[in-house]
Motif scaffolding. Structure first.
Motif, PDB file in Angstrom:
ATOM      1  N   ALA A 132       0.842  -1.208   0.000  1.00 14.96           N
ATOM      2  CA  ALA A 132       0.000   0.000   0.000  1.00 14.96           C
ATOM      3  C   ALA A 132       0.874   1.255   0.000  1.00 14.96           C
ATOM      4  O   ALA A 132       1.961   1.262   0.581  1.00 14.96           O
ATOM      5  CB  ALA A 132      -0.911  -0.009   1.225  1.00 14.96           C
ATOM      6  N   PRO A 133       0.410   2.339  -0.632  1.00 17.36           N
ATOM      7  CA  PRO A 133       1.222   3.559  -0.688  1.00 17.36           C
ATOM      8  C   PRO A 133       1.333   4.294   0.640  1.00 17.36           C
ATOM      9  O   PRO A 133       2.269   5.064   0.849  1.00 17.36           O
ATOM     10  CB  PRO A 133       0.487   4.416  -1.724  1.00 17.36           C
ATOM     11  CG  PRO A 133      -0.918   3.916  -1.724  1.00 17.36           C
ATOM     12  CD  PRO A 133      -0.819   2.455  -1.428  1.00 17.36           C
ATOM     13  N   ASP A 134       0.371   4.072   1.550  1.00 19.09           N
ATOM     14  CA  ASP A 134       0.415   4.764   2.840  1.00 19.09           C
ATOM     15  C   ASP A 134      -0.305   3.927   3.892  1.00 19.09           C
ATOM     16  O   ASP A 134      -0.905   2.892   3.590  1.00 19.09           O
ATOM     17  CB  ASP A 134      -0.213   6.152   2.739  1.00 19.09           C
ATOM     18  CG  ASP A 134      -1.601   6.128   2.114  1.00 19.09           C
ATOM     19  OD1 ASP A 134      -2.423   5.278   2.511  1.00 19.09           O
ATOM     20  OD2 ASP A 134      -1.862   6.944   1.201  1.00 19.09           O
ATOM     21  N   GLU A 135      -0.270   4.404   5.144  1.00 14.46           N
ATOM     22  CA  GLU A 135      -0.840   3.650   6.251  1.00 14.46           C
ATOM     23  C   GLU A 135      -2.358   3.504   6.139  1.00 14.46           C
ATOM     24  O   GLU A 135      -2.907   2.434   6.442  1.00 14.46           O
ATOM     25  CB  GLU A 135      -0.491   4.317   7.578  1.00 14.46           C
ATOM     26  CG  GLU A 135      -0.993   3.557   8.794  1.00 14.46           C
ATOM     27  CD  GLU A 135      -0.640   4.212  10.106  1.00 14.46           C
ATOM     28  OE1 GLU A 135      -1.120   3.718  11.160  1.00 14.46           O
ATOM     29  OE2 GLU A 135       0.115   5.205  10.104  1.00 14.46           O
TER      30      GLU A 135
ATOM     31  N   PRO B 204       9.886   5.368   0.231  1.00 14.93           N
ATOM     32  CA  PRO B 204       9.671   5.116  -1.199  1.00 14.93           C
ATOM     33  C   PRO B 204      10.025   3.671  -1.541  1.00 14.93           C
ATOM     34  O   PRO B 204      10.673   2.965  -0.751  1.00 14.93           O
ATOM     35  CB  PRO B 204      10.627   6.108  -1.876  1.00 14.93           C
ATOM     36  CG  PRO B 204      10.919   7.150  -0.829  1.00 14.93           C
ATOM     37  CD  PRO B 204      10.877   6.421   0.469  1.00 14.93           C
ATOM     38  N   PRO B 205       9.639   3.197  -2.737  1.00 14.96           N
ATOM     39  CA  PRO B 205       9.796   1.777  -3.105  1.00 14.96           C
ATOM     40  C   PRO B 205      11.205   1.215  -2.962  1.00 14.96           C
ATOM     41  O   PRO B 205      11.382   0.133  -2.428  1.00 14.96           O
ATOM     42  CB  PRO B 205       9.339   1.751  -4.569  1.00 14.96           C
ATOM     43  CG  PRO B 205       8.386   2.900  -4.676  1.00 14.96           C
ATOM     44  CD  PRO B 205       8.911   3.958  -3.765  1.00 14.96           C
ATOM     45  N   MET B 206      12.244   1.927  -3.436  1.00 15.32           N
ATOM     46  CA  MET B 206      13.598   1.372  -3.401  1.00 15.32           C
ATOM     47  C   MET B 206      14.097   1.212  -1.968  1.00 15.32           C
ATOM     48  O   MET B 206      14.756   0.233  -1.631  1.00 15.32           O
ATOM     49  CB  MET B 206      14.558   2.255  -4.197  1.00 15.32           C
ATOM     50  CG  MET B 206      15.819   1.516  -4.638  1.00 15.32           C
ATOM     51  SD  MET B 206      15.453   0.053  -5.656  1.00 15.32           S
ATOM     52  CE  MET B 206      14.818   0.839  -7.135  1.00 15.32           C
TER      53      MET B 206
ATOM     54  N   ILE C 131      14.666  -2.589   3.564  1.00 19.13           N
ATOM     55  CA  ILE C 131      14.320  -2.820   4.970  1.00 19.13           C
ATOM     56  C   ILE C 131      13.135  -3.756   5.187  1.00 19.13           C
ATOM     57  O   ILE C 131      12.784  -4.042   6.331  1.00 19.13           O
ATOM     58  CB  ILE C 131      14.013  -1.469   5.666  1.00 19.13           C
ATOM     59  CG1 ILE C 131      12.784  -0.797   5.026  1.00 19.13           C
ATOM     60  CG2 ILE C 131      15.214  -0.558   5.618  1.00 19.13           C
ATOM     61  CD1 ILE C 131      12.330   0.446   5.747  1.00 19.13           C
ATOM     62  N   TYR C 132      12.513  -4.259   4.105  1.00 21.55           N
ATOM     63  CA  TYR C 132      11.280  -5.033   4.314  1.00 21.55           C
ATOM     64  C   TYR C 132      11.543  -6.427   4.879  1.00 21.55           C
ATOM     65  O   TYR C 132      10.656  -7.071   5.419  1.00 21.55           O
ATOM     66  CB  TYR C 132      10.473  -5.128   3.010  1.00 21.55           C
ATOM     67  CG  TYR C 132      10.869  -6.243   2.087  1.00 21.55           C
ATOM     68  CD1 TYR C 132      10.125  -7.430   2.026  1.00 21.55           C
ATOM     69  CD2 TYR C 132      11.976  -6.131   1.246  1.00 21.55           C
ATOM     70  CE1 TYR C 132      10.486  -8.453   1.171  1.00 21.55           C
ATOM     71  CE2 TYR C 132      12.334  -7.142   0.392  1.00 21.55           C
ATOM     72  CZ  TYR C 132      11.586  -8.306   0.357  1.00 21.55           C
ATOM     73  OH  TYR C 132      11.939  -9.322  -0.497  1.00 21.55           O
ATOM     74  N   THR C 133      12.766  -6.935   4.775  1.00 30.43           N
ATOM     75  CA  THR C 133      13.021  -8.307   5.214  1.00 30.43           C
ATOM     76  C   THR C 133      14.423  -8.459   5.788  1.00 30.43           C
ATOM     77  O   THR C 133      15.334  -7.692   5.446  1.00 30.43           O
ATOM     78  CB  THR C 133      12.852  -9.291   4.054  1.00 30.43           C
ATOM     79  OG1 THR C 133      13.150 -10.619   4.505  1.00 30.43           O
ATOM     80  CG2 THR C 133      13.785  -8.956   2.903  1.00 30.43           C
ATOM     81  N   THR C 134      14.590  -9.442   6.658  1.00 28.57           N
ATOM     82  CA  THR C 134      15.903  -9.777   7.222  1.00 28.57           C
ATOM     83  C   THR C 134      16.564 -10.918   6.443  1.00 28.57           C
ATOM     84  O   THR C 134      17.404 -11.628   6.981  1.00 28.57           O
ATOM     85  CB  THR C 134      15.754 -10.204   8.703  1.00 28.57           C
ATOM     86  OG1 THR C 134      14.862 -11.324   8.786  1.00 28.57           O
ATOM     87  CG2 THR C 134      15.225  -9.068   9.550  1.00 28.57           C
TER      88      THR C 134
ATOM     89  N   ASN D 126      19.597   7.491  -1.092  1.00 28.54           N
ATOM     90  CA  ASN D 126      19.136   8.807  -1.528  1.00 28.54           C
ATOM     91  C   ASN D 126      17.695   9.050  -1.116  1.00 28.54           C
ATOM     92  O   ASN D 126      17.341  10.143  -0.657  1.00 28.54           O
ATOM     93  CB  ASN D 126      19.281   8.951  -3.044  1.00 28.54           C
ATOM     94  CG  ASN D 126      20.649   9.472  -3.452  1.00 28.54           C
ATOM     95  OD1 ASN D 126      20.913  10.664  -3.374  1.00 28.54           O
ATOM     96  ND2 ASN D 126      21.524   8.581  -3.871  1.00 28.54           N
ATOM     97  N   GLN D 127      16.849   8.026  -1.277  1.00 28.01           N
ATOM     98  CA  GLN D 127      15.445   8.167  -0.903  1.00 28.01           C
ATOM     99  C   GLN D 127      15.292   8.362   0.603  1.00 28.01           C
ATOM    100  O   GLN D 127      14.484   9.173   1.065  1.00 28.01           O
ATOM    101  CB  GLN D 127      14.657   6.945  -1.379  1.00 28.01           C
ATOM    102  CG  GLN D 127      14.501   6.878  -2.889  1.00 28.01           C
ATOM    103  CD  GLN D 127      13.746   5.647  -3.354  1.00 28.01           C
ATOM    104  OE1 GLN D 127      13.410   4.770  -2.564  1.00 28.01           O
ATOM    105  NE2 GLN D 127      13.475   5.574  -4.652  1.00 28.01           N
ATOM    106  N   MET D 128      16.072   7.620   1.384  1.00 24.32           N
ATOM    107  CA  MET D 128      15.997   7.769   2.837  1.00 24.32           C
ATOM    108  C   MET D 128      16.499   9.132   3.282  1.00 24.32           C
ATOM    109  O   MET D 128      15.932   9.762   4.189  1.00 24.32           O
ATOM    110  CB  MET D 128      16.796   6.652   3.525  1.00 24.32           C
ATOM    111  CG  MET D 128      16.125   5.282   3.465  1.00 24.32           C
ATOM    112  SD  MET D 128      16.956   4.017   4.484  1.00 24.32           S
ATOM    113  CE  MET D 128      18.299   3.540   3.405  1.00 24.32           C
TER     114      MET D 128
END
Length: 447
Positions: free
Chosen positions: A307-310, A350-352, A357-360, A433-435
């Motif tokens: 999803a794009p947001d919460e 953002p997506p990149m 950070i989405y997984t370990t 860069n996104q972060m």
């Protein structure tokens, strides 16, 4: 296609000169002809040459130590040397070619320390290196003992093998306490379960690994910690350890919802975020789902974490809860709602950056390799043994990975040592860069 490493021209010249000297000696050439008729004879020949070269080398070491050659009294007087030779003592050391008998020279002052056969050593270093390499590959002490005697004819007791592997403990402690960077944009935490003897009983413990991603996107293993019972006090100890070794700030810590970790992180680094691994959430949600429904449940949950947001993510979770699958598997909904506060930070990126950070998985792949290497081990004798063994196994895994990266890069590897530098995170430049754009106040100091 097999790649053959190129030998240094200077090394080749030295080896060629040695070969010519050996063959120029009629007695040596005759001996080679006589003994080089079988594998056993060839082994005896090499062992004899090794023994002769070590004895000669030890005498050369003594000459260099005293400053004059044996029997050269004039040079001794000119050098003003009061020290002198004091005979020698016999010593037997193991080698890849069997036992080697050497004669170690002594001096009257007792100040001579041989480098070729150090005091206290019972094996040539290549044997020690082989023992440590086999141990790092997952073989037990008894397995190594059997391998050494059957393949090399070297009979080494299991106590000696244990003593050899114990020599790496100092190196492990230096690595475990080394200085770290001031700032890590991302730290991943994950664990594997092992059995350790503790107080006369064998208990299950968790071995936790931390992998930090530095500003250049390079992954580093930061440490290993053992915990019988995980909780706030344990994580406070881990965070304090990292902080004492120089880590002043962490942007985000990604884990599998570890109990007590968020409080410990926030107490040590107040501006940090703790992110629950999305893959762990999906696995936990599917734990009580029938196999035939898992694909459908995973597809429905994908709308939540993409999803794009919460607000959109919450709407997607509510829709799943109200669906036939959500009603059928309410525990899957509960898993996500219980972890919601530690999942939503992920949606701010953002997506990149999300892909980083989405997984370990980057640390789980290491743990999977460690599980393979520890299959032969029923238990570890103590905590030090567990950490030492896991560290050696990680060295072995990282060495293999570094060799693979070097091959892919045609020999241009960035790796500079064991467990010092790992692979670069994919698409890191775009992610950082996104972060940095999303949180300029957190990154400007370190850019």
């Amino acid at each position: 296609m097999t790649t053959v490493a190129k030998r240094d021209p200077a090394d080749s010249a030295r080896i060629k000169a040695i070969e010519e000297k050996l063959l120029a000696n009629p007695e040596m050439a005759k001996l080679i002809d006589e003994l080089g008729t079988s594998t056993t004879d060839a082994n005896d020949l090499v062992r004899g040459l090794l023994q002769a070269s070590i004895n000669r080398g030890l005498n050369a070491e003594m000459d260099a130590h005293l400053g004059y050659q044996h029997g050269d009294r004039n040079s001794k007087t000119a050098a003003g040397q009061n020290n002198s030779r004091n005979g020698s003592y016999p010593k037997r050391v193991d080698s890849n070619y069997g036992p080697v008998d050497v004669s170690v020279p002594r001096d009257r002052n007792g100040s001579f320390l041989p480098a070729m056969v150090p005091k206290g050593s019972r094996r040539l270093t290549d044997v020690d290196d082989m023992i440590i390499s086999l141990y790092a590959g997952g073989m037990t002490v008894r397995d190594i003992q059997h391998h050494m005697i059957t393949s090399m004819g070297v009979d080494i007791s299991h106590e000696t093998i244990s003593a050899v592997t114990e020599t790496v403990l100092d190196e492990v402690m230096m690595w475990q306490n080394r200085q770290l960077d001031d700032f890590y944009p991302v730290i991943f935490l994950d664990a594997l379960r092992i059995k350790v003897r503790d107080g006369g009983r064998v208990v299950n413990k968790s071995a936790y690994l931390a992998i930090g991603v530095d500003m250049d996107g390079i992954k580093h293993i930061l440490g290993i910690w053992l915990a019988k019972e995980e909780g706030a006090s344990f994580w406070a100890h881990v965070c304090a350890n990292l902080a004492s070794r120089g880590v002043q700030d962490v942007f985000i810590v990604c884990c599998d919802g570890l109990k007590g970790l968020p409080e410990a992180v926030e107490a040590t680094w107040p501006d940090s975020m703790v992110q629950t691994c999305v893959v762990h959430l999906i696995r936990a949600a599917n734990r009580w789902v029938a196999y035939g429904d898992r694909k459908a449940v995973s597809a429905a949950l994908k709308k939540v974490y993409t999803a794009p947001d919460e607000a959109t993510a919450k709407l997607a979770l509510d829709e799943f809860a109200a669906s036939e699958l959500g009603v059928k598997y309410p525990q899957s909904v509960k898993v996500w709602r219980d972890a919601w506060d530690r999942f939503v930070p992920f949606l701010q990126f953002p997506p990149m950056a999300r892909r980083v950070i989405y997984t370990t998985n980057s640390i789980e792949s290491m743990n999977n390799e460690l599980r393979k290497a520890t299959r032969n081990r029923v238990q570890f004798t103590n905590d030090d043994s567990a950490i030492k063994t896991l560290w050696l196994m990680m060295c072995n895994i990282e060495d293999k990975r570094a060799a693979k990266r070097a091959k892919q890069a045609k020999g241009k590897s960035r790796t500079s040592g064991r467990l010092i530098e790992g692979a670069r995170v994919t698409n890191w430049k775009q992610a950082i860069n996104q972060m940095a754009v999303a949180y300029p106040d957190r990154f400007n100091t370190y850019l």
